[in-house]
Design an enzyme around this catalytic site. Structure first.
Site, PDB file in Angstrom:
ATOM      1  N   TYR A  93       0.828  -1.212   0.000  1.00 35.56           N
ATOM      2  CA  TYR A  93       0.000   0.000   0.000  1.00 35.56           C
ATOM      3  C   TYR A  93       0.860   1.259   0.000  1.00 35.56           C
ATOM      4  CZ  TYR A  93      -4.016  -2.821  -0.244  1.00 35.56           C
ATOM      5  OH  TYR A  93      -4.954  -3.697  -0.725  1.00 35.56           O
ATOM      6  N   LYS A 122       2.932 -16.184   0.126  1.00 30.40           N
ATOM      7  CA  LYS A 122       3.438 -16.616  -1.173  1.00 30.40           C
ATOM      8  C   LYS A 122       4.944 -16.794  -0.992  1.00 30.40           C
ATOM      9  CE  LYS A 122       2.911 -17.282  -5.667  1.00 30.40           C
ATOM     10  NZ  LYS A 122       2.156 -18.413  -6.247  1.00 30.40           N
ATOM     11  N   ASP A 154      -2.593 -18.322  -3.748  1.00 33.97           N
ATOM     12  CA  ASP A 154      -3.345 -18.706  -4.957  1.00 33.97           C
ATOM     13  C   ASP A 154      -4.201 -19.943  -4.687  1.00 33.97           C
ATOM     14  OD1 ASP A 154      -0.666 -19.425  -4.681  1.00 33.97           O
ATOM     15  OD2 ASP A 154      -0.499 -20.147  -6.726  1.00 33.97           O
ATOM     16  N   ASP A 174      -6.862  -8.134   1.690  1.00 31.99           N
ATOM     17  CA  ASP A 174      -7.868  -7.303   1.029  1.00 31.99           C
ATOM     18  C   ASP A 174      -8.595  -8.122  -0.041  1.00 31.99           C
ATOM     19  OD1 ASP A 174      -9.291  -5.050   0.403  1.00 31.99           O
ATOM     20  OD2 ASP A 174      -7.731  -4.171  -0.842  1.00 31.99           O
ATOM     21  N   ASP A 201     -12.624  -9.668   0.064  1.00 37.14           N
ATOM     22  CA  ASP A 201     -13.651  -9.362  -0.942  1.00 37.14           C
ATOM     23  C   ASP A 201     -14.256 -10.656  -1.481  1.00 37.14           C
ATOM     24  OD1 ASP A 201     -13.451  -6.598  -0.918  1.00 37.14           O
ATOM     25  OD2 ASP A 201     -13.577  -6.489  -3.111  1.00 37.14           O
TER      26      ASP A 201
END
Ligand code: ATP
Length: 358
Positions: A135, A188, A221, A245, A249
């Site tokens: 961010y 990851k 993933d 984030d 969603d």
């Protein structure tokens, strides 16, 4: 509690003012029902403030936010704001950075009466790190985490610190102790060996201090598929900023309407209640938005305040608001349009108030 709880209400853009009216009505009803003294100060941010004072985050708002016990923040349409030198500042990002609101707590669960794109049921909470990661607006002391060394090269810095990883892991494990006692860390590290390696090392250290909480790890993933295939296996999910984030969603979409998605941004000394969704300009000003997201976020803020001030009344009020939301939603006659009902935003708020007081 003897001294009043001081809150700052910031409407924001789009459906913000409408869902705020419903939320503050419910807060008022909860205060009456539980004898709470709550003082609410309102200030303008977003497009309204831009018009009046040339900036979407006027001077004084941040100071006011620091001075109160908690903030209720409506959604902001920051994607459409002008550039910073023309007054466009993302109030949500500023509050998260300046109040050091490192934990973004995002619950998502299926409900029998809310249509979901999947048949599986789940009840989980995503604990998203909120001050680091990719961010660009909040990771640097000065300047931005995104830059262009040449016209043909854009770079983005991802920040992961030991302390940031430790404290978000601590929040996740503490929450899991109050739930089904399981934490899943998302990473990851097979590619981002150094940064996600550091994140995982810190989460694993915290996991050792919670031997009664089960712990596992998933690659991000694979996690996007697992959330669809087998979401019931997850209880508390801890993730760095952007992974959290995106996954939240996905989880709120799987749970049904975005209008139900509550969240709390919490730091050590401050907390901001904020719906997970955006400002929904497509339905703004029509009294059709579902205010459950912001009312539920406000209930999370009441619980955070109740724990902080050791106030049984605040804790009871938080539980009662959540129970009143559920009781209202269970009745097909008191649902908003996104759930196939007919009630407007204001009328839904009034129906929740009636359950609280009635
Ligand atoms: P922004 O630009 O601020 O992110 P957006 O419309 O792109 O806004 P969201 O606000 O997250 O993104 O909305 C996505 C979709 O979900 C829209 O169709 C919107 O109408 C719907 N939606 C969002 N919030 C609610 C709500 N509280 N009640 C009903 N529908 C909602």
């Amino acid at each position: 509690m003897t001294s009043p709880i001081k809150l700052l209400a910031l409407d924001g853009d789009g459906i913000g003012p409408e869902i705020m009216v419903a939320t503050l009505a419910v807060l008022d009803a909860a205060a009456k029902a539980f004898g709470l003294k709550i003082e609410i100060r309102k200030m303008d941010i977003g497009f309204l403030a831009l018009k009046a004072s040339g900036t979407t985050m006027p001077p004084g708002v941040l100071e006011a936010a620091k001075a109160v016990d908690g903030v209720v923040l409506g959604p902001v349409q920051h994607d459409d704001y002008p550039p910073t030198d023309k007054g466009g500042v993302n109030p949500s990002g500023v509050l998260r950075k300046e109040l050091d609101l490192y934990a973004n707590i995002r619950p998502a669960r299926t409900r029998p009466y809310v249509p979901s794109p999947i048949t599986k049921t789940f009840d989980l909470v995503i604990v998203r790190e909120n001050t680091e990661g990719f961010y660009a607006d909040r990771t640097m002391f000065a300047g931005t985490g995104e830059f262009m060394p040449t016209p043909d090269l854009a770079m983005a810095m991802r920040k992961v610190t030991r302390e940031g990883s430790r404290r978000i892991a601590q929040s996740a494990f503490e929450l899991a102790k109050l739930r089904r006692r399981k934490v899943t860390a998302i990473h990851k590290a097979n590619v981002l060996r150094v940064s996600d390696g550091l994140f995982l090392a810190e989460v694993r250290k915290v996991a050792k201090a919670f031997p009664d909480v089960a712990y596992d790890e998933k690659i991000v993933d694979a996690m996007t598929a697992l959330l669809i295939r087998d979401p019931a296996q997850f209880d508390v999910i801890v993730a760095t900023n952007m992974f959290g984030d995106i996954l939240s969603d996905e989880a709120s979409e799987l749970a049904g309407s975005l209008g139900m998605a509550a969240s709390l941004n919490a730091g050590t000394d401050n907390a901001v209640a904020q719906a997970q969704h955006g400002s929904a300009p497509d339905i703004a000003g029509r009294d059709i938005a579902n205010p459950v997201s912001l009312i539920g976020s406000m209930a999370m803020l009441l619980r955070w305040l109740g724990e902080r001030h050791t106030s049984p009344e605040l804790l009871k009020a938080a539980d009662a608001v959540e129970a009143a939301i559920e009781a209202t939603l269970e009745d097909p006659n008191t649902r908003t349009r996104d759930l196939g009902g007919t009630l407007g935003t204001k009328a839904f708020g009034a129906a929740v108030c009636a359950k609280l007081i009635g």
